[in-house]
Design an enzyme around this catalytic site. Sequence first.
Site, PDB file in Angstrom:
ATOM      1  N   ASP A   1       0.628  -1.253  -0.332  1.00  8.99           N
ATOM      2  CA  ASP A   1      -0.030   0.322  -0.223  1.00  8.99           C
ATOM      3  C   ASP A   1       1.028   0.846   0.207  1.00  8.99           C
ATOM      4  O   ASP A   1       0.753   2.062   0.759  1.00  8.99           O
ATOM      5  CB  ASP A   1      -0.900   0.017   1.396  1.00  8.99           C
ATOM      6  CG  ASP A   1      -0.006  -0.124   2.786  1.00  8.99           C
ATOM      7  OD1 ASP A   1       1.092  -0.181   2.305  1.00  8.99           O
ATOM      8  OD2 ASP A   1      -0.624   0.055   3.685  1.00  8.99           O
ATOM      9  N   GLU A   2       1.900   1.033  -1.088  1.00  9.25           N
ATOM     10  CA  GLU A   2       2.484   2.477  -1.364  1.00  9.25           C
ATOM     11  C   GLU A   2       3.090   2.588  -2.930  1.00  9.25           C
ATOM     12  O   GLU A   2       2.135   3.585  -3.322  1.00  9.25           O
ATOM     13  CB  GLU A   2       4.740   1.836  -0.831  1.00  9.25           C
ATOM     14  CG  GLU A   2       4.488   3.593  -1.003  1.00  9.25           C
ATOM     15  CD  GLU A   2       5.864   3.157   0.906  1.00  9.25           C
ATOM     16  OE1 GLU A   2       5.698   2.449   1.499  1.00  9.25           O
ATOM     17  OE2 GLU A   2       6.541   4.205   0.775  1.00  9.25           O
TER      18      GLU A   2
ATOM     19  N   ASP B   1      14.656   7.610  -3.936  1.00 11.12           N
ATOM     20  CA  ASP B   1      15.086   6.529  -4.913  1.00 11.12           C
ATOM     21  C   ASP B   1      15.231   5.883  -6.559  1.00 11.12           C
ATOM     22  O   ASP B   1      16.254   5.483  -6.980  1.00 11.12           O
ATOM     23  CB  ASP B   1      13.777   4.995  -4.524  1.00 11.12           C
ATOM     24  CG  ASP B   1      13.334   4.712  -3.516  1.00 11.12           C
ATOM     25  OD1 ASP B   1      13.659   5.685  -3.064  1.00 11.12           O
ATOM     26  OD2 ASP B   1      13.330   3.703  -3.119  1.00 11.12           O
TER      27      ASP B   1
ATOM     28  N   GLU C   1      14.759  -4.501  -1.630  1.00  6.51           N
ATOM     29  CA  GLU C   1      14.462  -3.575  -0.410  1.00  6.51           C
ATOM     30  C   GLU C   1      15.493  -3.548   0.681  1.00  6.51           C
ATOM     31  O   GLU C   1      16.786  -1.847   0.853  1.00  6.51           O
ATOM     32  CB  GLU C   1      13.432  -3.017   0.545  1.00  6.51           C
ATOM     33  CG  GLU C   1      13.002  -1.602   1.168  1.00  6.51           C
ATOM     34  CD  GLU C   1      11.613  -1.414   1.915  1.00  6.51           C
ATOM     35  OE1 GLU C   1      10.837  -1.721   1.387  1.00  6.51           O
ATOM     36  OE2 GLU C   1      11.263  -0.521   1.660  1.00  6.51           O
TER      37      GLU C   1
ATOM     38  N   HIS D   1      12.367  -3.444  -5.299  1.00  8.47           N
ATOM     39  CA  HIS D   1      13.027  -1.827  -5.023  1.00  8.47           C
ATOM     40  C   HIS D   1      13.805  -2.197  -5.375  1.00  8.47           C
ATOM     41  O   HIS D   1      14.874  -2.633  -5.722  1.00  8.47           O
ATOM     42  CB  HIS D   1      13.003  -2.155  -3.353  1.00  8.47           C
ATOM     43  CG  HIS D   1      12.385  -0.813  -2.805  1.00  8.47           C
ATOM     44  ND1 HIS D   1      10.669  -0.966  -2.540  1.00  8.47           N
ATOM     45  CD2 HIS D   1      12.385   0.362  -2.237  1.00  8.47           C
ATOM     46  CE1 HIS D   1       9.862  -0.452  -1.608  1.00  8.47           C
ATOM     47  NE2 HIS D   1      11.170   0.895  -1.025  1.00  8.47           N
TER      48      HIS D   1
HETATM   49  C1  RAM Z   1      10.641   4.007   2.070  1.00 11.70           C
HETATM   50  C2  RAM Z   1      10.553   2.839   1.578  1.00 11.70           C
HETATM   51  C3  RAM Z   1      10.702   4.077  -0.029  1.00 11.70           C
HETATM   52  C4  RAM Z   1      12.240   5.182   0.804  1.00 11.70           C
HETATM   53  C5  RAM Z   1      11.609   5.798   1.438  1.00 11.70           C
HETATM   54  C6  RAM Z   1      11.844   6.376   2.775  1.00 11.70           C
HETATM   55  O1  RAM Z   1       8.965   4.060   1.912  1.00 11.70           O
HETATM   56  O2  RAM Z   1      11.731   2.561   1.716  1.00 11.70           O
HETATM   57  O3  RAM Z   1      12.052   2.642  -0.895  1.00 11.70           O
HETATM   58  O4  RAM Z   1      12.742   5.524  -0.551  1.00 11.70           O
HETATM   59  O5  RAM Z   1      11.250   4.395   3.313  1.00 11.70           O
END
Ligand code: RAM
Length: 899
Positions: free
Chosen positions: A470-471, A478, A749, A769
Site C-alpha cells: 500500500d505505497e 529511490d 528493499e 525495490h
Molecule cells: C520507504 C521506502 C522508500 C524510501 C522511503 C524513505 O517508504 O523504503 O523506498 O524511499 O521509505
Amino acid sequence: MKKAELINLVTEYKINPIGIDVLKPRLGWQLNSGERNLMQTAYEIRVANSKKDLESGKNLIWSSQKVESDQSVNVVYGGPALTSMQRVYWQVRIWDNKNRATSWSSPAFWEMGILDRSLWTASYIAMDDITTEKKSHPSQYFRTEFKTKKAIKSAKVQVTSLGVYELYLNGEKVGNDLFTPGYTTYNKRLQYQTYDVTEMLQGNNAIGAIVGDGWYRGNIGWKGDYAFYGKQLALLVQLNINYTDGTNETIVSNGDWKASYGPILESDMYNGEKYDARLEMDGWAQSGFDDNKWTKVQILDHSKEILVAPQGPPVKAIEEIKPKKLITTPKGEIVLDLGQNIVGWARMRVRGNKGDRVTLKFAEVLDKDGNFYTKNLRAAEATDIYTLKGDGEEIFEPHFTSHGFRYIQVIDYPGTLSLDDITGIVIHSDIAPTGSFTTSDPMINQLQSNIQWGQKDNFLDIPTDCPQRDERAGWTGDAQVFSMTAAYNFDVAAFYIKWLKDLALDQHENGSVTNVVPDILTGGEGVSAQGGATGWADAAVIIPWTVYQSYGDKRILEEQYESMKAWVNFMAVKSGEDYLWNDPKHWHWGDWLAYNADKPDYNGSVTEKDLIATAYAYYSTTLLAKIAAIIGKTEDVGKYKEQAVNIKKAFIQEYITPNGRLVSHTQTAYAMAISFDLIPEGLIEKSAAYFAADIEKFGHLTTGFLGTPLLCTTLSKIGRDDLAFMLLNRKEFPSWLYPITMGATTIWERWDTQKPDGTIIEGMNSFNHYSYGAIGEWLYTHVGGLRIDPKNPGYKHIIFDPHPGGGLTSADAEFLSLYGKIKSAWEIKDGKFHYEVVIPSNTTASVTLPKATPDSILINNSKLKSDLLKTLKQTDEGVQLELGSGTYQFSYPSGKLKL
Ligand code: RAM
C-alpha cells in the site's frame, strides 16, 4: 559495405507522435552504416504539410537549409509556429566527412495536439457519485451515439478523465494504453491522450468509456487515504472528424451522454478488482444499445487550463508469462508460480455456473514453510474476484488495478485448474529496452536480470519505490540513485521529462522538494510529510543531469533550471553562514536501510545525516554550476561555484580530520566524500586507505540507499577493483548476490528482506525495490567498460574502459544510443584478451586496452596501422587509442591483467 541511410527519425524521442504540445519539437535521426570513421558534417531538414509537398520539395513550411553541423539528435524545429492538430511531415539528408550526401530519408511526421484552449468545447461529464468514505466505488460507464453521413478523411479523438479511463468506439477499445490519462499531479497537470480513430468509424457510431477511481480518487498511500485529488470522477471526450469534402465535425462529451454502473463493482489500485460478469451489458459501447435505464450525466466544472499532452511513454501490457508450476502448499492453498516477480495481473480462463466466484490473490513469495505469504503487502489486499456469468468459456482480466507478484493463489476455481488457465500479464511504461549486460557468471547475469525486472516493475507511469504494497509512491531518493542505471537499461528520457515536470510543480515555494512525486504526503502526518530530505530532494538536480548525460538533452536542463536552483537555494538557506546543513530539526532519511552490524533489526543508518546533507548540498551545487554554464546562465556560474567552494571548505573543517579520517567512519561517508570530490588533494590516499580498510574489516558492504550506488564506482576510482569485485561476488548476507541464493528474481528493499532460514522481516519490506540495483551503472561502465564522456554527453564521444577482474572470463555491455548501437565486449581465452567495440556513425571514442603494450596489440588480426598509432597513448592503465565509428576487434596477451 551497404549504403549509408538515415533511419529511426524521432520527434521528441518518439516515432511519428500525434497529439503533442511541445511547441518547438526536437528531431533526431541515425546514420546507419557500418563504415569506419563516418561523421556527419552537415544536415538539411525540410518540413511540409503533406507527404507530396515534402517529397517534391514544394510549398515547404520550413527548410533548415544546409547547416554545417554534426548534430543529429535533439535538433530543434525552427519553422513557423504550428497550430492545433496540425500534422507535418519531415525528412532529412546529411553530408558526411567523405564528401558524400545521402538521399533524403523516408518521411516521418508529427502532429500537434490542442494548443488553443478555446478549442476544448467538450465538457467534463460525471455521475452523481461522490466519495465520502474510505471505500472503492464501482467503475462508471458512459456512452453516446452519433451518425456520420459523409466520407471520412480522418478522425482523432482527444480524451481524459478524472480517474482512469478506457475508451471504446463501436465496441472496440481505442488504443492499447493502460491507466490513462496517466499519473500526474492532477490538480496542476492533467494529461489527455490523442488517438487516430479514422479506421474505427462507421455510419452509426457509439462512443463508450469506463472510468475507475485510479490514483485520482482511489486508495492512495499507506494511511488508507481515498479521494486525494478529488471526490468525483469525470470524463472529457472530443472527437474531431474531417470529411473528404473539406468539412469537419466535432462530437463532444456533454449533457446528452448517459451513464451507468456495470460489472466492475470495485476497482482499487492496491486492493484489486471485483467483477461480476452477470452485470455485463452486452453491446453497451455499440450503436443501437438500449440505454433507457442509464442516467443522465452531470456537467462538472473543472479546469481545462491544466490539460497537457503526454510527453512520457504510456503504460502498456508488454509481455505474457505462463506459470511454471502448480503448487499445493502445506496449508492446502492452490498456487501458481510464474517463476518471475512481475507487475500486472493474471488473465484467467474459466468455465462454470452462473454465480460461481473465483478469487485470485497475489504474492511475491512463499513463506519459509512454503505457504502463500502476503503480510508484506500490508494493507493492500491484492485480490481480484470474478463472478461468472456461466455461458461457456469466460476470460477475465481486471481493468484498473495492478499487482506485484510471482505467485497467484486461486480460490474456488470451478473444475480442475491447469497451468494453461492462467497467464501472467506484464505491464509497465513502454520504455524501449536499450541496454544489455552479460558475463561469464550466471549469478551476475541473474543480478542484471533482477535489476531490469525491478525497473520494469517499478516504471508504472511514475518511478515507484515498490509495486505491491500500500505505497507504490514516486519516492524521489529511490528514483535519484537508480536513474543512471535506469538510463542504461531502457530509454527513459521522455519518462523522466514527464515526471520532473510534476516534481517542479509540487516543489514548495521555499524550494523544498517533496519526498514523493506526485506529492501525496505533504500536509499529512509524520516525517514523510516534511520533504526536503537530503539525497531524496536532490533528484531535482541529479535526474535532469542524468538525462542530459545519457541523451545530450539540454532542454531538460533549461526547463528544470528554476526547480534545481530553488532546491540548491533552499539548502543554502538551511545551511546558513557556516555552509553546514546541520539543522537538528530537519528530517533526513540518511543512508536509509543501511546495514548496521550492531543492531540486527536495523532500520536506520550509521552515517551521520548532517554529513550526508552537507555532502549532497555540495554535489548538487557543483552540478548546478556546471549546468548554468552549459545553458548559458553565466550570471549564476560564479555564484554557485563559489558556494560550492565554501561548502567544501566547511565540510573539510567539520567532517575530515587532518589525517583524512571522516568523523562518520563508514563506507557510505567515504564513498560519498571521495566520489563527490570533497577530500582535499593531499588527503585522498589516506581517506582511500580508511575506506578500503573498513571494507576489509567487515568483509562486506555496510551501506544503505545513498551509499550503495557509490560504493563500487568509488572503489574503482581509488584503484581497488579487487574490493569492488569482492563485494560483487559475495554470496552471503549482506550482498547483491545473497538474494539470488534465496531465489530472488527482483531487487529487494533490504539486504535481508528474507533471512537465510526463510523468515521474512515484518512491516515495511518489499521484494521489488530497485534502489540497490543502482550497482548496474558500475557493471555497465566499469566491468563492461561502456561509459559516457561527461564533456561530450549523449554518447557523442564514448569512453571504452573495461576492467576485467573478479574471476570473470567475459563481459558484454551493449547500449542502443541515440546514434545507434554501442558495444563493449571482452573475453579472456587461450591466454589472450579479446575485445570488441562497436562505435556508431557520427560518434567518436577513446578506448583503453587494459594492460596492453603497443606492439602486442592486434586489430582484426593485423598490427596497428599508422592512422591508429598516431593517436596512441601509453598510460598506467594500458594503451589508449582514439577511434571513429566502426567495429573493431582487438586482441593481445592477457598475462598482465589482474583477474
Ligand atoms: C520507504 C521506502 C522508500 C524510501 C522511503 C524513505 O517508504 O523504503 O523506498 O524511499 O521509505
